[in-house]
Design a protein around this motif. Structure first.
Motif, PDB file in Angstrom:
ATOM      1  N   ALA A 141       0.820  -1.249   0.040  1.00 19.74           N
ATOM      2  CA  ALA A 141       0.156   0.142  -0.013  1.00 19.74           C
ATOM      3  C   ALA A 141       0.842   1.254  -0.004  1.00 19.74           C
ATOM      4  N   ASN A 142       0.471   2.384  -0.300  1.00 22.71           N
ATOM      5  CA  ASN A 142       1.156   3.634  -0.526  1.00 22.71           C
ATOM      6  C   ASN A 142       1.171   4.520   0.909  1.00 22.71           C
ATOM      7  N   ILE A 143       2.340   4.745   1.499  1.00 21.61           N
ATOM      8  CA  ILE A 143       2.276   5.451   2.669  1.00 21.61           C
ATOM      9  C   ILE A 143       1.876   6.991   2.303  1.00 21.61           C
ATOM     10  N   GLN A 144       1.422   7.487   3.395  1.00 24.20           N
ATOM     11  CA  GLN A 144       0.738   8.965   3.247  1.00 24.20           C
ATOM     12  C   GLN A 144       1.281   9.772   4.087  1.00 24.20           C
ATOM     13  N   ARG A 145       1.113  11.069   3.904  1.00 21.71           N
ATOM     14  CA  ARG A 145       1.952  11.983   4.789  1.00 21.71           C
ATOM     15  C   ARG A 145       1.706  11.827   6.321  1.00 21.71           C
ATOM     16  N   TYR A 199      -2.185   4.780   5.047  1.00 24.03           N
ATOM     17  CA  TYR A 199      -1.715   4.125   3.658  1.00 24.03           C
ATOM     18  C   TYR A 199      -2.973   4.194   2.747  1.00 24.03           C
ATOM     19  N   SER A 200      -2.673   4.018   1.200  1.00 24.05           N
ATOM     20  CA  SER A 200      -3.855   4.078   0.499  1.00 24.05           C
ATOM     21  C   SER A 200      -4.074   2.653  -0.112  1.00 24.05           C
ATOM     22  N   VAL A 201      -5.297   2.605  -0.449  1.00 23.00           N
ATOM     23  CA  VAL A 201      -5.627   1.116  -1.099  1.00 23.00           C
ATOM     24  C   VAL A 201      -6.137   1.489  -2.695  1.00 23.00           C
ATOM     25  N   THR A 235      -8.618   8.346  -9.502  1.00 24.15           N
ATOM     26  CA  THR A 235      -7.206   8.630  -9.824  1.00 24.15           C
ATOM     27  C   THR A 235      -7.168   9.318 -11.090  1.00 24.15           C
ATOM     28  N   GLY A 236      -6.022   9.676 -11.609  1.00 27.75           N
ATOM     29  CA  GLY A 236      -5.406  10.095 -13.050  1.00 27.75           C
ATOM     30  C   GLY A 236      -5.378   8.643 -13.904  1.00 27.75           C
ATOM     31  N   GLY A 237      -5.336   7.658 -13.340  1.00 21.34           N
ATOM     32  CA  GLY A 237      -5.015   6.343 -13.866  1.00 21.34           C
ATOM     33  C   GLY A 237      -6.281   5.536 -14.129  1.00 21.34           C
ATOM     34  N   GLY A 282       3.891  -0.233  -6.151  1.00 20.83           N
ATOM     35  CA  GLY A 282       5.142  -1.155  -6.646  1.00 20.83           C
ATOM     36  C   GLY A 282       5.785  -0.417  -7.729  1.00 20.83           C
ATOM     37  N   LYS A 283       7.023  -0.478  -8.118  1.00 24.43           N
ATOM     38  CA  LYS A 283       7.739  -0.228  -9.205  1.00 24.43           C
ATOM     39  C   LYS A 283       7.263  -1.406 -10.134  1.00 24.43           C
ATOM     40  N   ALA A 284       6.126  -1.204 -10.718  1.00 26.76           N
ATOM     41  CA  ALA A 284       5.573  -2.333 -11.530  1.00 26.76           C
ATOM     42  C   ALA A 284       4.623  -1.930 -12.425  1.00 26.76           C
ATOM     43  N   VAL A 332      -3.349   0.419 -17.455  1.00 28.07           N
ATOM     44  CA  VAL A 332      -3.328   0.540 -18.869  1.00 28.07           C
ATOM     45  C   VAL A 332      -4.845   1.218 -19.204  1.00 28.07           C
ATOM     46  N   LYS A 333      -4.708   2.401 -19.398  1.00 27.23           N
ATOM     47  CA  LYS A 333      -5.703   3.253 -19.647  1.00 27.23           C
ATOM     48  C   LYS A 333      -6.451   3.138 -21.023  1.00 27.23           C
ATOM     49  N   SER A 334      -7.704   3.181 -20.786  1.00 31.88           N
ATOM     50  CA  SER A 334      -8.450   2.910 -22.280  1.00 31.88           C
ATOM     51  C   SER A 334      -9.607   3.834 -22.789  1.00 31.88           C
ATOM     52  N   HIS A 386      11.477   1.049 -12.915  1.00 29.04           N
ATOM     53  CA  HIS A 386      10.581   1.952 -12.363  1.00 29.04           C
ATOM     54  C   HIS A 386       8.880   1.577 -12.865  1.00 29.04           C
ATOM     55  N   LYS A 387       7.994   2.366 -12.321  1.00 29.40           N
ATOM     56  CA  LYS A 387       6.737   2.232 -12.619  1.00 29.40           C
ATOM     57  C   LYS A 387       6.514   2.219 -14.103  1.00 29.40           C
ATOM     58  N   LEU A 388       5.661   1.386 -14.522  1.00 27.93           N
ATOM     59  CA  LEU A 388       5.152   1.287 -15.942  1.00 27.93           C
ATOM     60  C   LEU A 388       3.840   1.627 -16.198  1.00 27.93           C
ATOM     61  N   GLY A 411       1.308   9.509 -24.034  1.00 27.02           N
ATOM     62  CA  GLY A 411       2.227  10.119 -22.782  1.00 27.02           C
ATOM     63  C   GLY A 411       2.601   8.709 -21.887  1.00 27.02           C
ATOM     64  N   LYS A 412       2.752   7.769 -22.340  1.00 25.33           N
ATOM     65  CA  LYS A 412       2.805   6.360 -21.617  1.00 25.33           C
ATOM     66  C   LYS A 412       4.054   5.650 -22.036  1.00 25.33           C
ATOM     67  N   ASP A 413       4.542   4.827 -21.047  1.00 26.60           N
ATOM     68  CA  ASP A 413       6.028   3.980 -21.596  1.00 26.60           C
ATOM     69  C   ASP A 413       5.733   3.132 -22.468  1.00 26.60           C
ATOM     70  N   GLY A 427       6.858   7.138 -23.382  1.00 24.99           N
ATOM     71  CA  GLY A 427       6.273   8.337 -23.081  1.00 24.99           C
ATOM     72  C   GLY A 427       6.147   8.557 -21.695  1.00 24.99           C
ATOM     73  N   ASN A 428       6.261   9.646 -20.986  1.00 22.53           N
ATOM     74  CA  ASN A 428       5.843   9.738 -19.578  1.00 22.53           C
ATOM     75  C   ASN A 428       5.224  11.153 -19.347  1.00 22.53           C
ATOM     76  N   GLY A 429       4.729  11.202 -18.253  1.00 27.58           N
ATOM     77  CA  GLY A 429       3.940  12.681 -17.539  1.00 27.58           C
ATOM     78  C   GLY A 429       5.341  13.083 -16.745  1.00 27.58           C
TER      79      GLY A 429
HETATM   80  C1  SRM Z   1      -3.360   8.764  -6.790  1.00 28.49           C
HETATM   81  C2  SRM Z   1      -2.726   9.518  -8.169  1.00 28.49           C
HETATM   82  C3  SRM Z   1      -3.189  11.068  -8.164  1.00 28.49           C
HETATM   83  C4  SRM Z   1      -4.747  11.168  -8.444  1.00 28.49           C
HETATM   84  O1  SRM Z   1      -5.351  11.271  -7.223  1.00 28.49           O
HETATM   85  O2  SRM Z   1      -5.029  11.015  -9.641  1.00 28.49           O
HETATM   86  C5  SRM Z   1      -1.077   9.427  -8.221  1.00 28.49           C
HETATM   87  C6  SRM Z   1      -0.637   9.497  -6.835  1.00 28.49           C
HETATM   88  C7  SRM Z   1       0.893   9.417  -6.549  1.00 28.49           C
HETATM   89  N1  SRM Z   1       1.797   9.565  -7.382  1.00 28.49           N
HETATM   90 FE1  SRM Z   1       1.328   9.845  -9.479  1.00 28.49          FE
HETATM   91  N2  SRM Z   1      -0.680   9.447  -9.096  1.00 28.49           N
HETATM   92  C8  SRM Z   1      -1.445   9.162  -9.985  1.00 28.49           C
HETATM   93  C9  SRM Z   1      -1.341   9.265 -11.613  1.00 28.49           C
HETATM   94  C10 SRM Z   1      -0.268   9.974 -12.404  1.00 28.49           C
HETATM   95  C11 SRM Z   1      -0.113  10.286 -13.479  1.00 28.49           C
HETATM   96  C12 SRM Z   1      -1.095  10.046 -14.401  1.00 28.49           C
HETATM   97  C13 SRM Z   1      -1.256   8.591 -15.149  1.00 28.49           C
HETATM   98  O3  SRM Z   1      -0.754   7.816 -14.808  1.00 28.49           O
HETATM   99  O4  SRM Z   1      -1.984   8.548 -16.277  1.00 28.49           O
HETATM  100  C14 SRM Z   1       1.281  10.473 -13.606  1.00 28.49           C
HETATM  101  C15 SRM Z   1       1.898  11.229 -14.808  1.00 28.49           C
HETATM  102  C16 SRM Z   1       2.301  10.104 -15.864  1.00 28.49           C
HETATM  103  C17 SRM Z   1       3.310   9.162 -15.651  1.00 28.49           C
HETATM  104  O5  SRM Z   1       4.019   8.714 -14.649  1.00 28.49           O
HETATM  105  O6  SRM Z   1       4.384   9.145 -16.710  1.00 28.49           O
HETATM  106  C18 SRM Z   1       1.787  10.625 -12.386  1.00 28.49           C
HETATM  107  C19 SRM Z   1       3.261  11.023 -12.183  1.00 28.49           C
HETATM  108  C20 SRM Z   1       3.934  10.599 -10.896  1.00 28.49           C
HETATM  109  C21 SRM Z   1       5.324  10.787 -10.732  1.00 28.49           C
HETATM  110  C22 SRM Z   1       6.385  11.190 -11.692  1.00 28.49           C
HETATM  111  C23 SRM Z   1       7.048  10.139 -12.502  1.00 28.49           C
HETATM  112  C24 SRM Z   1       7.890  10.706 -13.575  1.00 28.49           C
HETATM  113  O7  SRM Z   1       8.439   9.920 -14.424  1.00 28.49           O
HETATM  114  O8  SRM Z   1       8.390  11.758 -13.448  1.00 28.49           O
HETATM  115  C25 SRM Z   1       5.551  10.299  -9.110  1.00 28.49           C
HETATM  116  C26 SRM Z   1       7.045  10.103  -8.647  1.00 28.49           C
HETATM  117  C27 SRM Z   1       7.628   8.741  -8.762  1.00 28.49           C
HETATM  118  O9  SRM Z   1       6.946   7.829  -9.323  1.00 28.49           O
HETATM  119  O10 SRM Z   1       8.701   8.802  -8.757  1.00 28.49           O
HETATM  120  C28 SRM Z   1       4.192   9.858  -9.117  1.00 28.49           C
HETATM  121  C29 SRM Z   1       4.108   9.350  -7.554  1.00 28.49           C
HETATM  122  C30 SRM Z   1       2.910   9.209  -6.839  1.00 28.49           C
HETATM  123  C31 SRM Z   1       2.694   8.744  -5.396  1.00 28.49           C
HETATM  124  C32 SRM Z   1       3.054   7.383  -5.579  1.00 28.49           C
HETATM  125  C33 SRM Z   1       3.629   9.647  -4.524  1.00 28.49           C
HETATM  126  C34 SRM Z   1       3.928   8.807  -3.238  1.00 28.49           C
HETATM  127  O11 SRM Z   1       5.205   8.118  -3.362  1.00 28.49           O
HETATM  128  O12 SRM Z   1       3.398   8.838  -2.690  1.00 28.49           O
HETATM  129  C35 SRM Z   1       1.450   9.210  -5.204  1.00 28.49           C
HETATM  130  C36 SRM Z   1       0.589   8.261  -4.111  1.00 28.49           C
HETATM  131  C37 SRM Z   1      -0.567   7.437  -4.620  1.00 28.49           C
HETATM  132  C38 SRM Z   1      -1.166   6.822  -3.638  1.00 28.49           C
HETATM  133  O13 SRM Z   1      -0.996   6.992  -2.298  1.00 28.49           O
HETATM  134  O14 SRM Z   1      -1.933   5.967  -3.732  1.00 28.49           O
HETATM  135  N3  SRM Z   1       3.447  10.043  -9.836  1.00 28.49           N
HETATM  136  N4  SRM Z   1       1.047   9.974 -11.368  1.00 28.49           N
HETATM  137  C39 SRM Z   1      -2.741   8.878  -9.330  1.00 28.49           C
HETATM  138  C40 SRM Z   1      -2.827   7.480  -9.468  1.00 28.49           C
HETATM  139  C41 SRM Z   1      -3.142   6.612 -10.761  1.00 28.49           C
HETATM  140  C42 SRM Z   1      -3.177   5.302 -10.782  1.00 28.49           C
HETATM  141  O15 SRM Z   1      -4.653   4.847 -10.505  1.00 28.49           O
HETATM  142  O16 SRM Z   1      -2.493   4.454 -10.386  1.00 28.49           O
END
Ligand code: SRM
Ligand SMILES: Cc1cc2nc3c(=O)[nH]c(=O)nc-3n(C[C@H](O)[C@H](O)[C@H](O)COP(=O)(O)OP(=O)(O)OC[C@H]3O[C@@H](n4cnc5c(N)ncnc54)[C@H](O)[C@@H]3O)c2cc1C
Ligand code: SF4
Ligand code: FES
Lengths: 830, 106
Positions: A545-549, A553-555, A586-588, A620-622, A626-628, A660-662, A678-680, A696-698
């Motif tokens: 799970a992801n640690i928060q501030r 954790y988040s699920v 989420t954005g995903g 995870g770095k995993a 896969v958005k659609s 790294h994440k994919l 915008g994706k790997d 690709g990446n954001g």
């Molecule tokens: C929840 C979410 C934001 C939201 O409310 O929408 C989010 C939240 C986090 N993002 Fe993100 N990202 C989220 C979509 C994105 C996107 C958009 C997307 O995936 O379409 C991006 C840009 C696309 C990309 O990654 O290329 C994005 C770019 C990042 C980055 C910068 C990566 C980079 O290569 O620069 C990080 C930092 C990292 O991974 O090292 C990051 C890291 C994080 C972390 C894991 C930071 C952390 O370590 O605590 C955040 C915690 C998630 C959690 O606690 O669950 N997040 N993050 C989105 C979860 C998507 C999902 O369902 O899995």
């Protein structure tokens, strides 16, 4: 007795003078007062264009003068110099006596007297504020949906400005009065190629003409060119040269040059012996230098003179190298063969898109200068050889890659022209062990910290000195991640202790442990919390799970392709309600539930797993998602079933651990609603099949994925992605996303294509087999935890009070949901 | 001294959190070298009670735990933060008697 130095202007050169003087003035002979008109301290103007990448002004900051002997007065202007009493006066009313005065007032952009030049939407290009202004114009224009801009001036700066506009989504017209682009640096042949290359990038070049007027037309600007062409524009940027700011010198009787600039001697002294002028405002030997390196040299000269030295201006190197719009351009020495009898040797390869010229002396023995367009990789080697014997045949110097002689530089050759650092100085710090890598050389000598073009040479010098560039993972392993992967794969090592025992040292750390855990997981060594692997994991992987501030954790359950049944949505809603979790889309394309404590995680997941959910690996770095888009099923434009493919891909690669994440996405047609580029790895449907994009990446540095295969069928597509992902997992560095991995690969995308499409290394069958193994062995990690009491045991708040909730965690309500109450960070005294 | 758990409940190079009678929290670690350490559980950089969940290892041979939030390293024996020596966490005395770990006040 301490004396007072007053500096007018805090640009890069004024900043450098302060640094140089404070470094040399070990006995504190001088106090320094700086009066600076801009509202912020000096910043890296040379890198100004990079501001549009992130709009973060801090990334341009120069080192602050953290020094009691220096006083910096921002946002104030010197308006009066009383040379008899040696006092300056400022607009803020400051009266500042000086023993020595230095004018470092720089220059201002020259705006030709075109009617309409003051209209809103017309800008210059010199300061952070100028770029903010351009951005505001462009953003206002965007909302009306049309985008074109004009840059007046086709020199180095003009092209930089055009590139910046392009980065803001504007198609630029570049208008140059001269017959060619970059007339100062490049000759006709080079400029011809440069024009061809930049026109491919959506720039329209107009040479031999100028703007005769600019008029307002509604919210647009219309520019009329002297050749009759009319341009319909959102924004205009003037980049037609600079004028030295010599107004103080003029008003207070210092000598100025015929064409401007404060006249100084070799010591940078003006016609008043207590006043110096340096940088772009100075006129030395009839020249006003518009580059930073000569300004830095002048600052060094003045610092030395103030301390009683005899330094003189060493002459300026006007060499330039830049990458404009992805096109390399370099010009050095006597680029235009002005020297009597100079001979030119040109290799103009129109097919490869490269132009190279070297200028040599009449006896062909001495290198005088040169121009490189399209490929400037030889620049760091050739520039320092200017004025020295040509090593071998001049044609071989610029002949096709690999053909030239192996060049080594003489020791007194200047390697870094920005900071005037010679090869000898660099070799010295390397051989003495002061510097062991490029960052070390930068810290010791400043080489490489200016324009950066000498960095490849610094690497070469390191290896010339026998220093291997370290790709070591951390202090515990000398190996790179890729090497460790190969070691683990070929030796079958399955534990961290064995790996560090045989191939590393010490106990490991937060860098190598998770990296090795990821390698072991990629090689399918069972559950990520199995046995010793558990101790290696970052807290996120440790608790799945992801640690928060606030330590909760988040699920994130997996929702493949973003498709979800109403029943499953209801389960998520019920779980979130019952545990009081903050819920967000989420954005995903899935749902994140925040605020779970460690002990709640298994209870929450028990209910989710029961309802058919699995881990989404948000921690995870995993593979993430896969958005659609909806694709053919619903969308009237769709040409393929993007949802089915996205789900298939997400299920295929779920749980795959990587450097790294994919992220991935599939769009049903070229409208690209899923943002696949915008994706790997991103897939876009075509009439005939699928196009595959990679890299690709954001994030901090967004990049678009590039096309690697087109119109392939689903089976071929999946094969290619299998190979791509496995090759990445095996060879990338720790925390290197696919984009930077491809960039750092020798040969880049073309090489990658040859490996995974043409199988040039003969490894594709092996890569596919490794992926097949992953697919076969996949099991949901959360189910694995719930079924194993030993793994479950770690999900407790306190080892001695398992039922007691963590008293530091509390929530308040915002818009009907729980959000964390952040505790003040406690005072810790030691 | 408060007994917190059996030594066998700890995994090498990993921590657990324990609650002391005065309401404060400690992070208790067993290193792979076999030593036991107890530090305040609250990470001074985030304010969250999470140090027990950090990765244990060494930096330049010094045994450390790295906070899982912003990744600063804390020396296990002194509590000093290696990335910002002006701060740190309290160190609690620890003894292991009859296989039971006991933690005292700093
Ligand atoms: C929840 C979410 C934001 C939201 O409310 O929408 C989010 C939240 C986090 N993002 Fe993100 N990202 C989220 C979509 C994105 C996107 C958009 C997307 O995936 O379409 C991006 C840009 C696309 C990309 O990654 O290329 C994005 C770019 C990042 C980055 C910068 C990566 C980079 O290569 O620069 C990080 C930092 C990292 O991974 O090292 C990051 C890291 C994080 C972390 C894991 C930071 C952390 O370590 O605590 C955040 C915690 C998630 C959690 O606690 O669950 N997040 N993050 C989105 C979860 C998507 C999902 O369902 O899995
Ligand atoms: C976009 C861009 C890209 C560039 N790229 C390159 C490059 O690749 N390579 C290269 O060598 N050079 C490049 N340059 C040029 C380089 O930035 C300048 O040569 C250098 O910054 C000049 O420094 P300076 O300190 O002399 O002048 P400035 O940076 O102009 O500083 C002078 C300062 O003095 C202040 N000032 C003026 N009058 C007064 C007064 N009366 N009282 C108080 N303060 C006053 C001004 O406000 C200003 O802040 C580039 C410039 C730009 C704009
Ligand atoms: S990408 Fe094409 S098919 Fe998919 S939703 Fe958008 S328009 Fe429709
Ligand atoms: S040549 Fe510009 S940084 Fe070295």
């Amino acid at each position: 007795m301490t004396r007072t130095l007053v500096i007018v202007g805090h640009g890069m050169v004024g900043h450098r003078l302060v640094e140089a003087l404070r470094e040399k003035d070990v006995t504190d002979q001088w106090r320094v007062g700086v009066v600076a008109e801009e509202t912020r301290p000096a910043y890296d103007r040379v890198a100004l264009s990079s501001y549009v990448d992130n709009w973060d002004a801090n990334s341009l900051s120069l080192a602050p003068h953290d020094d009691d002997a220096v006083e910096l007065h921002l946002n104030d202007q010197v308006v009066h110099i009383d040379r008899d009493d040696k006092v300056v006066r400022t607009t803020a009313g400051r009266v500042q006596p000086y023993d020595a005065l230095v004018l470092a007032t720089g220059s201002i952009p020259f705006v030709p007297p075109v009617p309409g030049r003051d209209l809103p939407g017309c800008h210059v290009y010199r300061t952070i504020e100028d770029l903010d202004g351009i951005r505001a114009t462009v953003e206002a224009a965007h909302s009306s949906g049309r985008h074109a801009g004009m840059v007046l001036g086709g020199g180095l700066l003009g092209l930089e400005a055009a590139n910046a506009l392009r980065g803001m989504g504007i198609s630029p017209h570049v208008v140059e009065l001269g017959p060619r682009l970059m007339p100062l640096q490049v000759d006709e042949g080079g400029a011809g190629l440069l024009k061809r290359l930049v026109e491919k990038l959506d720039l329209t070049i107009h040479t031999g003409t100028s703007a005769s007027s600019i008029e307002k037309d509604g919210d647009r600007l219309i520019a009329k060119l002297s050749n009759g062409v009319e341009l319909d524009l959102d924004v205009v940027v003037f980049s037609a040269g600079i004028r030295p700011r010599d107004e103080l010198a003029r008003s207070f009787g210092l000598k100025v040059g015929e064409r401007g600039g404060i006249v100084v001697d070799q010591a940078c002294r003006t016609s008043d012996e207590n006043i110096y002028a340096i940088g772009e405002c100075a006129n030395l030997d009839g020249m006003v230098y518009g580059l930073v390196a000569p300004g830095y040299s002048m600052a060094e000269v003045v610092a030395d003179r103030l301390l009683g030295g005899e330094a003189e201006f060493p002459g300026a190197d006007m060499s330039t190298k830049l990458k404009l719009l992805g096109v390399d351009v370099a010009s050095f020495g006597d680029a235009h063969a002005k020297e009597e009898g100079a001979l030119e040797v040109v290799v103009n390869d129109a097919v490869a898109g490269t132009y190279a010229k070297v200028v040599v002396s009449d006896d062909a023995k001495t290198l005088l200068g040169g121009i490189l367009v399209g490929d400037a990789s030889k620049y760091p080697l050739l520039r320092p050889l200017v004025g020295r014997p040509v090593p071998g045949d001049p044609v071989a110097l610029i002949g096709p890659a690999g053909g030239g002689p192996e060049l080594t530089l003489p020791h007194d050759a200047q390697v870094c022209s920005c900071h005037a650092v010679t090869k000898q100085q660099i070799v010295d710090v390397v051989n003495s062990g002061e510097a062991v890598d490029v960052p070390g050389i930068k810290a010791c000598t400043k080489a490489g910290t200016g324009c950066g073009s000498c960095v490849p040479m610094l690497k070469k010098l390191l290896s010339e000195c026998g220093v291997e560039q370290s790709r070591a993972l951390c202090e515990h392993f000398d190996h790179s991640r890729a090497d460790l992967f190969e070691i683990a794969r070929s030796t079958g090592v399955t534990t961290f202790s064995e790996l560090i025992g045989k191939h590393g040292r010490g106990r490991g750390c937060d860098l190598c442990k998770p990296a090795v855990a990821s390698i072991l997981a990629s090689l399918d060594n069972g559950h990520v919390l199995g046995g010793e692997q558990a101790a290696l994991q970052d807290t996120n992987d440790h608790f799945l799970a992801n640690i928060q501030r606030n330590g909760t954790y988040s699920v994130v359950p997996r929702i493949p392709g973003g498709e979800i049944t109403p029943e499953k949505l209801i389960v998520i809603g019920e779980v979130a309600r019952d545990f009081g979790l903050y819920t967000k889309i989420t954005g995903g394309q899935r749902i994140d539930l925040f605020g779970a404590t460690v002990d709640q995680l298994p209870q929450i997941w028990a209910r989710l797993v029961d309802a058919g959910f699995e881990s989404g690996h948000a921690y995870g770095k995993a593979l993430r998602t896969v958005k659609s888009c909806v694709g053919t099923t619903w969308c009237r434009f769709g040409v393929q079933d993007s949802v089915s493919l996205a789900i298939e891909l997400e299920l295929r690669y779920r749980g795959l651990r990587s450097p790294h994440k994919l992220k991935s996405a599939v769009s049903g047609c070229a409208r690209e609603c899923a943002e696949a580029r915008g994706k790997d790895f991103g897939v876009i449907a075509t009439e005939n099949g699928w196009n595959l994009y990679v890299g690709g990446n954001g994030g901090f540095t967004p990049r678009h994925a590039e096309l690697i295969a087109s119109d392939v069928d689903t089976e071929t597509l999946i094969k290619l992605i299998d190979r791509f992902l496995m090759f990445y997992i095996r060879t990338a560095d720790r925390l290197q996303r696919t984009s930077t991995w491809i960039e750092s690969m020798e040969g880049g995308l073309d090489h990658l294509r040859s490996v995974i499409v043409d199988d040039s290394l003969g490894i594709c069958a092996d890569l596919e087999a490794a992926m097949a193994k992953h697919v076969d062995n996949y099991a949901d990690e959360w189910r694995g935890v719930l079924e194993d009491p030993e793994k479950l045991a770690r999900f407790t708040s306190f080892v001695n009070a398992p039922g007691t909730p963590d008293p530091t965690i509390s929530f308040r309500e915002e818009r009907g949901q729980n959000v964390p109450v952040l505790l003040g960070v406690p005072e810790v005294s030691r | 001294m408060t007994p917190v758990c059996e030594l066998s409940a700890l995994q090498p190079d990993r921590g657990v959190a324990a609650l002391l009678p005065d309401g404060s929290q400690v992070a208790v670690f067993l290193t792979s070298a076999g030593t036991v350490h107890a530090l305040g559980n609250i990470d001074p950089f985030s304010g969250a009670a999470v140090l027990s969940r950090g990765i244990v290892g060494d930096r330049g041979g010094v045994p450390v735990v790295v906070s899982p939030v912003y990744k600063q390293a804390f020396e296990l024996t002194t509590g000093k933060c290696l990335d910002d020596p002006s701060t740190g966490v309290p160190v609690h005395p620890v003894v292991v008697t009859d296989g039971v770990i006991q933690v005292g006040s700093p």
